[in-house]
Enzyme design. Structure first.
Site, PDB file in Angstrom:
ATOM      1  N   GLN A 133       1.303  -0.961  -0.195  1.00 37.12           N
ATOM      2  CA  GLN A 133      -0.032  -0.180  -0.105  1.00 37.12           C
ATOM      3  C   GLN A 133       0.705   1.445   0.137  1.00 37.12           C
ATOM      4  OE1 GLN A 133      -3.500   0.006   2.500  1.00 37.12           O
ATOM      5  NE2 GLN A 133      -1.843  -1.842   3.311  1.00 37.12           N
ATOM      6  N   VAL A 135       3.771   3.922  -1.064  1.00 41.21           N
ATOM      7  CA  VAL A 135       4.350   4.260  -2.866  1.00 41.21           C
ATOM      8  C   VAL A 135       5.413   5.111  -2.274  1.00 41.21           C
ATOM      9  CG1 VAL A 135       1.644   4.843  -3.196  1.00 41.21           C
ATOM     10  CG2 VAL A 135       3.082   7.242  -2.015  1.00 41.21           C
ATOM     11  N   ASP A 136       6.507   4.355  -1.947  1.00 43.12           N
ATOM     12  CA  ASP A 136       8.024   4.793  -1.545  1.00 43.12           C
ATOM     13  C   ASP A 136       9.037   3.958  -2.581  1.00 43.12           C
ATOM     14  OD1 ASP A 136       8.186   2.672   0.295  1.00 43.12           O
ATOM     15  OD2 ASP A 136       7.593   3.615   2.008  1.00 43.12           O
ATOM     16  N   HIS A 151      -1.296   1.700  -4.620  1.00 42.40           N
ATOM     17  CA  HIS A 151      -1.080   2.711  -5.019  1.00 42.40           C
ATOM     18  C   HIS A 151      -0.928   3.572  -5.977  1.00 42.40           C
ATOM     19  CE1 HIS A 151      -3.254   1.830  -0.279  1.00 42.40           C
ATOM     20  NE2 HIS A 151      -4.407   1.403  -1.670  1.00 42.40           N
ATOM     21  N   CYS A 159       0.423  13.930 -16.209  1.00 42.52           N
ATOM     22  CA  CYS A 159      -0.145  15.283 -15.903  1.00 42.52           C
ATOM     23  C   CYS A 159      -1.563  14.574 -16.500  1.00 42.52           C
ATOM     24  CB  CYS A 159       0.172  15.540 -17.347  1.00 42.52           C
ATOM     25  SG  CYS A 159      -0.752  17.217 -18.273  1.00 42.52           S
ATOM     26  N   CYS A 209       2.067  20.829 -16.434  1.00 40.19           N
ATOM     27  CA  CYS A 209       3.247  20.200 -17.344  1.00 40.19           C
ATOM     28  C   CYS A 209       3.644  21.046 -18.475  1.00 40.19           C
ATOM     29  CB  CYS A 209       1.757  19.540 -18.299  1.00 40.19           C
ATOM     30  SG  CYS A 209       2.828  18.015 -19.562  1.00 40.19           S
ATOM     31  N   ASN A 275       1.386  -6.812  12.977  1.00 35.16           N
ATOM     32  CA  ASN A 275       1.300  -5.154  13.557  1.00 35.16           C
ATOM     33  C   ASN A 275       1.048  -4.737  14.369  1.00 35.16           C
ATOM     34  OD1 ASN A 275       0.468  -2.540  11.465  1.00 35.16           O
ATOM     35  ND2 ASN A 275      -1.238  -3.158  13.216  1.00 35.16           N
ATOM     36  N   LEU A 276       2.218  -4.063  14.807  1.00 33.47           N
ATOM     37  CA  LEU A 276       1.952  -2.904  16.319  1.00 33.47           C
ATOM     38  C   LEU A 276       0.515  -2.161  16.163  1.00 33.47           C
ATOM     39  CD1 LEU A 276       5.443  -1.426  17.055  1.00 33.47           C
ATOM     40  CD2 LEU A 276       4.561  -3.913  18.209  1.00 33.47           C
ATOM     41  N   GLY A 277      -0.617  -2.865  16.862  1.00 31.22           N
ATOM     42  CA  GLY A 277      -1.897  -2.610  17.486  1.00 31.22           C
ATOM     43  C   GLY A 277      -3.001  -2.883  16.963  1.00 31.22           C
TER      44      GLY A 277
END
Length: 304
Positions: A133, A135-136, A151, A159, A209, A275-277
């Site tokens: 998920q 986008v890095d 994502h 553009c 653009c 996962n934490l949480g």
């Protein structure tokens, strides 16, 4: 991800979708990575070909902030909506102005051990498909070139008029040249390349653009926008062919990620979360590990 951006679900990222699982769903609280790893090893051995879904928790050790706290609640104001970005020049000014500070946090981030451990799971055939998920692009840089960016990717700009794609760094540099007065500001980095900067953006000049003068937008799915259907369809097909689903570092509060848990549950496929949480899927998972990601994956791979 960038200033004020956000990732959508299949209708809107902030949409309701199915109900969140009960908050009192049983959790497996592990007091050490070794303890958590023992449970995860058993899950992997029973389900040798996994579909892995990752979220913001994968990248926090790389210095990229996440959105939610341990209860799945927002830590700050929700990011900008897609329609707002497209309709309001003022929103775009604020977005790109804040990203002058926030974007370098993502651009300069390096993969952390968790990204490399996921790549090792792929290399050892424990993972058949990785969807993120985020986008890095840190999964790809860590050795998972086939990881699917559900994502989109923040390092590209598109553009919205002519479809031309360009480098985010190029647009970032253009914004710097157009707005030299804004280079003096400093602020704390926020998720998606945003920054906690509250100034007057009315004079900010947005880079349009270079080909047609259209609106430029990071090539990511904002709240209120749709994840491209072919991307979702391919992921569903991969999930259908997998033995089980492993979610790493995601609260699953966004439906675009939660839907994979719902589909796996409907098919009777086992689901594990690391996962934490709290997560949205706590009521339907088979294994919930509330433990640190990197340390747990390290211990898992050492004994698997």
């Amino acid at each position: 991800m960038i200033a004020g951006s956000s990732l959508a679900n299949n209708a809107t990222r902030g949409g309701t979708g199915p109900e969140i699982g009960p908050p009192d769903a049983p959790a497996l609280l592990c007091h050490s990575p070794e303890e958590a790893a023992g449970h995860l090893i058993g899950f992997i051995r029973r389900n040798p070909r996994l579909f892995i879904l990752t979220g913001a928790g994968m990248s926090t050790d790389s210095g990229i902030p996440d959105y939610r706290d341990g209860e799945g609640a927002w830590k700050r104001k929700q990011p900008v909506q897609h329609q707002e970005f497209m309709e309001s020049q003022g929103i775009r000014q604020r977005y790109w102005g804040r990203s002058l500070i926030g974007w370098p946090t993502i651009r300069n981030a390096e993969p952390n051990p968790a990204h490399f451990y996921v790549a090792e799971m792929e290399a050892r055939s424990h993972a058949g498909y990785v969807v993120t998920q985020n986008v890095d692009r840190l999964h790809q840089r860590a050795g998972s070139p086939g990881a699917v960016d559900l994502h989109g990717r923040a390092d590209q700009v598109v553009c919205m008029a002519c479809g031309l794609r360009s480098s985010r760094d190029d647009v970032h540099d253009r914004c710097h040249r157009l707005n030299p007065d804004f280079t003096v500001f400093t602020a704390r980095a926020a998720p998606d390349g945003d920054a906690d900067l509250d100034v007057d953006f009315s004079s900010f000049q947005v880079a349009d653009c270079a080909s047609c003068g259209g609106i430029l937008k990071p090539d990511v799915v904002f709240f209120g926008d749709n994840v491209p259907k072919p991307r979702v369809t391919a992921a569903f097909q991969a999930l259908d062919a997998s033995d089980g689903l492993l979610v790493i570092g995601s609260s699953l509060m966004v439906y675009s990620g939660y839907r994979f848990c719902r589909r796996a549950h409907e098919q009777g496929k086992p689901i594990a979360t690391l996962n934490l949480g709290r997560t949205r899927a706590d009521g339907i998972v088979d294994l919930k590990l509330n433990a640190r990601i990197s340390e747990t994956l390290k211990a898992t791979l050492a004994d698997l």
